[in-house]
Scaffold this motif. Sequence first.
Motif, PDB file in Angstrom:
ATOM      1  N   ARG A  90       0.835  -1.208   0.000  1.00 18.74           N
ATOM      2  CA  ARG A  90       0.000   0.000   0.000  1.00 18.74           C
ATOM      3  C   ARG A  90       0.871   1.260   0.000  1.00 18.74           C
ATOM      4  NH1 ARG A  90      -0.082   1.667   4.988  1.00 18.74           N
ATOM      5  NH2 ARG A  90       0.721   0.212   6.514  1.00 18.74           N
ATOM      6  N   LEU A  91       1.953   1.159  -0.793  1.00 25.68           N
ATOM      7  CA  LEU A  91       2.864   2.304  -0.900  1.00 25.68           C
ATOM      8  C   LEU A  91       2.169   3.519  -1.522  1.00 25.68           C
ATOM      9  CD1 LEU A  91       5.728   3.434  -0.504  1.00 25.68           C
ATOM     10  CD2 LEU A  91       6.283   2.610  -2.788  1.00 25.68           C
ATOM     11  N   ASP A  92       1.372   3.283  -2.555  1.00 21.60           N
ATOM     12  CA  ASP A  92       0.699   4.405  -3.225  1.00 21.60           C
ATOM     13  C   ASP A  92      -0.175   5.188  -2.267  1.00 21.60           C
ATOM     14  OD1 ASP A  92       1.820   4.219  -5.665  1.00 21.60           O
ATOM     15  OD2 ASP A  92       0.230   2.986  -6.559  1.00 21.60           O
ATOM     16  N   GLU A  93      -0.908   4.423  -1.460  1.00 18.75           N
ATOM     17  CA  GLU A  93      -1.794   5.013  -0.454  1.00 18.75           C
ATOM     18  C   GLU A  93      -0.979   5.873   0.537  1.00 18.75           C
ATOM     19  OE1 GLU A  93      -4.081   2.849   3.061  1.00 18.75           O
ATOM     20  OE2 GLU A  93      -4.107   1.725   1.182  1.00 18.75           O
ATOM     21  N   LYS A  94       0.150   5.306   0.966  1.00 18.18           N
ATOM     22  CA  LYS A  94       1.027   5.992   1.930  1.00 18.18           C
ATOM     23  C   LYS A  94       1.615   7.267   1.314  1.00 18.18           C
ATOM     24  CE  LYS A  94       3.383   6.066   5.849  1.00 18.18           C
ATOM     25  NZ  LYS A  94       2.683   6.269   7.129  1.00 18.18           N
ATOM     26  N   LEU A  95       2.089   7.147   0.074  1.00 17.95           N
ATOM     27  CA  LEU A  95       2.673   8.318  -0.588  1.00 17.95           C
ATOM     28  C   LEU A  95       1.623   9.402  -0.791  1.00 17.95           C
ATOM     29  CD1 LEU A  95       5.004   6.637  -3.255  1.00 17.95           C
ATOM     30  CD2 LEU A  95       5.733   7.954  -1.257  1.00 17.95           C
ATOM     31  N   LEU A  96       0.415   8.968  -1.081  1.00 21.22           N
ATOM     32  CA  LEU A  96      -0.684   9.924  -1.263  1.00 21.22           C
ATOM     33  C   LEU A  96      -0.948  10.665   0.048  1.00 21.22           C
ATOM     34  CD1 LEU A  96      -2.825  10.963  -3.300  1.00 21.22           C
ATOM     35  CD2 LEU A  96      -4.403   9.287  -2.305  1.00 21.22           C
ATOM     36  N   ALA A  97      -1.017   9.906   1.143  1.00 19.04           N
ATOM     37  CA  ALA A  97      -1.266  10.521   2.453  1.00 19.04           C
ATOM     38  C   ALA A  97      -0.144  11.514   2.804  1.00 19.04           C
ATOM     39  CB  ALA A  97      -1.377   9.449   3.529  1.00 19.04           C
ATOM     40  N   LEU A  98       1.098  11.127   2.480  1.00 19.13           N
ATOM     41  CA  LEU A  98       2.240  11.982   2.816  1.00 19.13           C
ATOM     42  C   LEU A  98       2.382  13.171   1.869  1.00 19.13           C
ATOM     43  CD1 LEU A  98       4.870   9.253   3.753  1.00 19.13           C
ATOM     44  CD2 LEU A  98       3.976  11.013   5.303  1.00 19.13           C
ATOM     45  N   SER A  99       1.607  13.169   0.790  1.00 18.72           N
ATOM     46  CA  SER A  99       1.674  14.324  -0.107  1.00 18.72           C
ATOM     47  C   SER A  99       0.557  15.325   0.194  1.00 18.72           C
ATOM     48  CB  SER A  99       1.654  13.884  -1.572  1.00 18.72           C
ATOM     49  OG  SER A  99       0.473  13.177  -1.838  1.00 18.72           O
ATOM     50  N   LYS A 100      -0.308  14.979   1.133  1.00 21.16           N
ATOM     51  CA  LYS A 100      -1.429  15.860   1.481  1.00 21.16           C
ATOM     52  C   LYS A 100      -1.030  17.117   2.258  1.00 21.16           C
ATOM     53  CE  LYS A 100      -4.998  14.097  -0.456  1.00 21.16           C
ATOM     54  NZ  LYS A 100      -5.454  12.724  -0.363  1.00 21.16           N
ATOM     55  N   PRO A 101      -0.274  17.016   3.368  1.00 20.32           N
ATOM     56  CA  PRO A 101       0.059  18.244   4.094  1.00 20.32           C
ATOM     57  C   PRO A 101       0.875  19.204   3.230  1.00 20.32           C
ATOM     58  CG  PRO A 101       1.205  16.355   5.044  1.00 20.32           C
ATOM     59  CD  PRO A 101       0.280  15.821   4.022  1.00 20.32           C
ATOM     60  N   LYS A 102       0.545  20.468   3.311  1.00 20.48           N
ATOM     61  CA  LYS A 102       1.223  21.474   2.485  1.00 20.48           C
ATOM     62  C   LYS A 102       2.687  21.607   2.902  1.00 20.48           C
ATOM     63  CE  LYS A 102       1.119  24.392  -0.841  1.00 20.48           C
ATOM     64  NZ  LYS A 102       1.224  23.914  -2.199  1.00 20.48           N
ATOM     65  N   LEU A 103       2.951  21.355   4.193  1.00 23.72           N
ATOM     66  CA  LEU A 103       4.345  21.348   4.675  1.00 23.72           C
ATOM     67  C   LEU A 103       4.606  20.038   5.404  1.00 23.72           C
ATOM     68  CD1 LEU A 103       7.131  22.566   5.405  1.00 23.72           C
ATOM     69  CD2 LEU A 103       6.044  23.654   7.375  1.00 23.72           C
ATOM     70  N   LEU A 104       5.610  19.314   4.959  1.00 19.98           N
ATOM     71  CA  LEU A 104       6.041  18.098   5.653  1.00 19.98           C
ATOM     72  C   LEU A 104       7.404  18.367   6.282  1.00 19.98           C
ATOM     73  CD1 LEU A 104       5.519  15.051   6.287  1.00 19.98           C
ATOM     74  CD2 LEU A 104       6.798  14.538   4.193  1.00 19.98           C
ATOM     75  N   ILE A 105       7.468  18.251   7.599  1.00 27.24           N
ATOM     76  CA  ILE A 105       8.734  18.460   8.310  1.00 27.24           C
ATOM     77  C   ILE A 105       9.351  17.094   8.608  1.00 27.24           C
ATOM     78  CG2 ILE A 105       9.830  19.420  10.382  1.00 27.24           C
ATOM     79  CD1 ILE A 105       7.460  21.380  10.578  1.00 27.24           C
ATOM     80  N   VAL A 106      10.585  16.908   8.169  1.00 26.81           N
ATOM     81  CA  VAL A 106      11.292  15.650   8.425  1.00 26.81           C
ATOM     82  C   VAL A 106      12.521  15.977   9.264  1.00 26.81           C
ATOM     83  CG1 VAL A 106      12.399  13.633   7.400  1.00 26.81           C
ATOM     84  CG2 VAL A 106      10.488  14.743   6.204  1.00 26.81           C
ATOM     85  N   ASP A 107      12.459  15.576  10.517  1.00 24.74           N
ATOM     86  CA  ASP A 107      13.536  15.911  11.443  1.00 24.74           C
ATOM     87  C   ASP A 107      14.563  14.777  11.507  1.00 24.74           C
ATOM     88  OD1 ASP A 107      14.790  17.575  13.288  1.00 24.74           O
ATOM     89  OD2 ASP A 107      13.667  16.814  15.008  1.00 24.74           O
ATOM     90  N   GLU A 108      15.803  15.146  11.680  1.00 28.62           N
ATOM     91  CA  GLU A 108      16.892  14.188  11.936  1.00 28.62           C
ATOM     92  C   GLU A 108      17.201  13.232  10.801  1.00 28.62           C
ATOM     93  OE1 GLU A 108      15.971  12.274  15.646  1.00 28.62           O
ATOM     94  OE2 GLU A 108      16.511  14.052  16.789  1.00 28.62           O
ATOM     95  N   LEU A 109      17.207  13.762   9.593  1.00 26.21           N
ATOM     96  CA  LEU A 109      17.637  12.931   8.475  1.00 26.21           C
ATOM     97  C   LEU A 109      19.152  12.761   8.564  1.00 26.21           C
ATOM     98  CD1 LEU A 109      16.461  11.665   5.814  1.00 26.21           C
ATOM     99  CD2 LEU A 109      17.322  13.681   4.672  1.00 26.21           C
ATOM    100  N   GLY A 110      19.625  11.535   8.417  1.00 22.81           N
ATOM    101  CA  GLY A 110      21.065  11.331   8.366  1.00 22.81           C
ATOM    102  C   GLY A 110      21.712  10.828   9.631  1.00 22.81           C
ATOM    103  N   TYR A 111      20.939  10.737  10.707  1.00 28.00           N
ATOM    104  CA  TYR A 111      21.531  10.152  11.911  1.00 28.00           C
ATOM    105  C   TYR A 111      21.929   8.713  11.644  1.00 28.00           C
ATOM    106  CZ  TYR A 111      21.100  14.010  15.107  1.00 28.00           C
ATOM    107  OH  TYR A 111      21.294  15.208  15.718  1.00 28.00           O
ATOM    108  N   LEU A 112      21.031   8.015  10.941  1.00 25.90           N
ATOM    109  CA  LEU A 112      21.356   6.656  10.530  1.00 25.90           C
ATOM    110  C   LEU A 112      21.324   6.589   9.005  1.00 25.90           C
ATOM    111  CD1 LEU A 112      19.093   4.632  12.995  1.00 25.90           C
ATOM    112  CD2 LEU A 112      21.586   4.882  13.102  1.00 25.90           C
TER     113      LEU A 112
END
Length: 189
Positions: A90-112
């Motif tokens: 259900r990747l498409d569904e997930k990507l769709l949900a994650l494309s809904k908010p006008k701003l997506l904040i992703v914290d701590e990229l690169g720790y791992l």
Amino acid sequence: KLAHFPAVKELAGFDFEAQPSIDPKQIRDLPASRWIANGENVLLLGPPGVGKTLLSIALGREAILAGYTVQFTTATTLVAGLVKAHGERRLDEKLLALSKPKLLIVDELGYLPLEPDAAHLFFQLVSRRYETGAMLITSNRSVAEWGTVFAGPVVATAILDRLLHHSHVLTIRGDSYRLRAKRKSGLIQ
Ligand code: ADP
Ligand code: MG
């Protein structure tokens, strides 16, 4: 609905004097640049403790006050969710949900560093949001180090190409604010 900030932080609580590597104007001019409306990205880069998470929450809060939908997540949670959705077909569904908010904040990229499959899923998310939804990403790695974060230069370049096309990159330097009080009291050097 949405957001999920891990703490309450406001721009007014950011001590710019304690953080000379960042020009207050760079932060204060962001709303006027209409970055969220335009689907642009903000990258907040710097070592641990310099206020990246504080600023990302504060900017997210400003975005909500301006009427935008905002979702806050950490890179670890985000990627785990993408991997799980992919496994459950259900990747498409997930990507769709994650494309809904006008701003997506992703914290701590690169720790791992991400596994190749996970890096590719992150690439798909960035592609999906490209030029339509803004992203605010914080990382303790410089852009030059993103090859190691994304399992090699090929995916890293594809991700950076899209992220940096319309972007504001703010690099914060200096010592951890967390350790400031301890340094002052002589507990550490
Ligand atoms: P990072 O995400 O870069 O590791 P944080 O945003 O978590 O750093 O900041 C660490 C702690 O120090 C938090 O409690 C944060 O509110 C505080 N802090 C960091 N920088 C500042 C600053 N310039 N002014 C006020 N508080 C700060
Ligand atoms: Mg942080």
